[in-house]
Design a protein around this motif. Sequence first.
Motif, PDB file in Angstrom:
ATOM      1  N   ILE A 191      15.204  16.057   1.440  1.00 35.81           N
ATOM      2  CA  ILE A 191      15.517  17.362   0.868  1.00 35.81           C
ATOM      3  C   ILE A 191      15.479  17.295  -0.657  1.00 35.81           C
ATOM      4  O   ILE A 191      16.251  16.567  -1.286  1.00 35.81           O
ATOM      5  CB  ILE A 191      16.904  17.840   1.339  1.00 35.81           C
ATOM      6  CG1 ILE A 191      16.925  17.958   2.869  1.00 35.81           C
ATOM      7  CG2 ILE A 191      17.257  19.180   0.704  1.00 35.81           C
ATOM      8  CD1 ILE A 191      18.257  18.390   3.437  1.00 35.81           C
ATOM      9  N   ARG A 201      17.681  22.745   0.411  1.00 37.95           N
ATOM     10  CA  ARG A 201      18.528  22.530   1.590  1.00 37.95           C
ATOM     11  C   ARG A 201      18.402  23.683   2.582  1.00 37.95           C
ATOM     12  O   ARG A 201      18.226  23.470   3.788  1.00 37.95           O
ATOM     13  CB  ARG A 201      19.984  22.366   1.170  1.00 37.95           C
ATOM     14  CG  ARG A 201      20.967  22.312   2.332  1.00 37.95           C
ATOM     15  CD  ARG A 201      22.398  22.112   1.843  1.00 37.95           C
ATOM     16  NE  ARG A 201      23.343  22.206   2.955  1.00 37.95           N
ATOM     17  CZ  ARG A 201      23.860  23.351   3.385  1.00 37.95           C
ATOM     18  NH1 ARG A 201      23.512  24.500   2.796  1.00 37.95           N
ATOM     19  NH2 ARG A 201      24.706  23.358   4.385  1.00 37.95           N
ATOM     20  N   GLU A 223      24.646  18.262   9.732  1.00 33.12           N
ATOM     21  CA  GLU A 223      23.936  17.597   8.637  1.00 33.12           C
ATOM     22  C   GLU A 223      24.591  16.243   8.382  1.00 33.12           C
ATOM     23  O   GLU A 223      25.809  16.153   8.212  1.00 33.12           O
ATOM     24  CB  GLU A 223      23.999  18.426   7.359  1.00 33.12           C
ATOM     25  CG  GLU A 223      23.317  19.775   7.432  1.00 33.12           C
ATOM     26  CD  GLU A 223      23.484  20.527   6.125  1.00 33.12           C
ATOM     27  OE1 GLU A 223      22.810  20.158   5.137  1.00 33.12           O
ATOM     28  OE2 GLU A 223      24.301  21.456   6.090  1.00 33.12           O
TER      29      GLU A 223
END
Length: 529
Positions: free
Chosen positions: A454, A459, A491
């Motif tokens: 990322i 994100r 996550e």
Amino acid sequence: MRIGIDVGGTNTDAVLMDGDSVLADAKVTTTPDVTDGIVRAVQRLREQRDFDPAALTGVMLGTTHFINAIVEARDLAPTAAIRLGLPATQSLPPLVGWPDNLVSAIGGHTYLCHGGHEYDGRVISELDPGELHRIADELAVNEVRSVAITSVFSLVNSEFELRAAEILAERLPGLRVSLSHEVGRTGLLERENATVINAALGELAERICDGMVATLRTIGLHAPLYLSQNDGTLMGVDYARQYPVMTFASGPTNSMRGAAYLSGVDDCAVVDVGGTTTDVGMLHRGFPREASAEVSVGGIRTNFRMPDVLSFGVGGGSLVRHEGADVKVGPESVGYRLQDEALVFGGETLTATDLVVAAGLTRIGDPERVASLDRDLVSAGLDYVTDRITGTIDRMRTSRALVPVVLVGGGSVLLPEELPLASSVLRPEQFAVANAVGAAIAQISGDVDRIFAIQSGQRDAALDTAKQEATDRALIAGASPGTVEIVEVEEIPLAYLPGNATRIRVKAVGDLAQSTSAPSPVAHGRGVR
């Protein structure tokens, strides 16, 4: 209306449901040819509540066919494991750590080829079509009919797996291909193992699914057939042909989903006591908690989606052994022979069912046949069962707080109305067929477990990508487009990898699409059928 069926080692359970109502339920002894038990269960339903077969929207089935094939190393297709990753990964070849009997059962064909990606999508080495052409020639000579293709970090970039599948399918029409990015999760060896297992079960899945559909047709049921997955949701029969590994542990998950539905409790411990085993798991928001680590299947380390369930050999058919004051129940069981061998049915084997009848907790068979059992033996045997299950609940809970406990399964009559560690104990109506209820009310799911590198400010885009992939997989599996919702997002930053690498897991769930035929999976252009 819909029919839910769950095939267990001892009993085959079935329910007929209309909306939220259970119209009829049946429990019959599982037969050596399980289709006979399924036919008998459906006939019992029709005897209780006749129905128009044309009104059925689906038949939902939970089966142990595929996990049993792995455990017993039988009915497996000759399968090749092809790994794309050279010059990396040479130190641990495919099938490392597999039991010898399973390696022999699938032929032991392994290949290492160039390809693969780094965690951030960079290429390790370019795919070499020439290597794959040579492999195709060997597969043809050795009559290998299934292949499992695993590329390093294919969860980040699946390009090489898809290209390799196309090359092999062009050379070998009809070859069954399983791709690791569609089956397993992060962890090369475990994902590869899960993919090889899936590929080896392909031919059996074809026979079982065709046989089940034909069996239902012979008794006048033409509704689409769906199979239970190991996350408590369903997949269409065509999808099951391609991903039979996803049916593993569907029995316990059916029971857990049925327990949540019947009790109205979405966060609790579920204890499912059958005729042979007891399964203990935790529900979170109505779905089974998933195992966080690798799962062993037939002695093979895997990492595909599996429920976090602890199982042990205690059930209604468990043998009772005693030497003086020392009493043990299980793990040996009479299984589906319970009605022939238990004392209450005129047999000569002391089982857990005999104990519960002797204690006056239920009436099964002829109580007079166990009236003379020693009271201390009966009490000690039932205490043994309670202690085993209480200890397992303690292992499953994540804090010292008391937890609600829902008891299901016909064998749950072995347990008292109160348990240590339980804030409450619920035994809902139709507890004995909760597994079939769980199959009947199941939804359709899709999940994604990928690593994203990322970049700053990206994100939300990564999360949106994962959510869309999970939604698409649910739709492919047969969910109704307007009902799909995201029920879980996780996550996990991976500090040991550079580049802000993050593991993202997303689960999407939707209602079953109402159609006249079961959905087919997207085949990515492969010759998989």
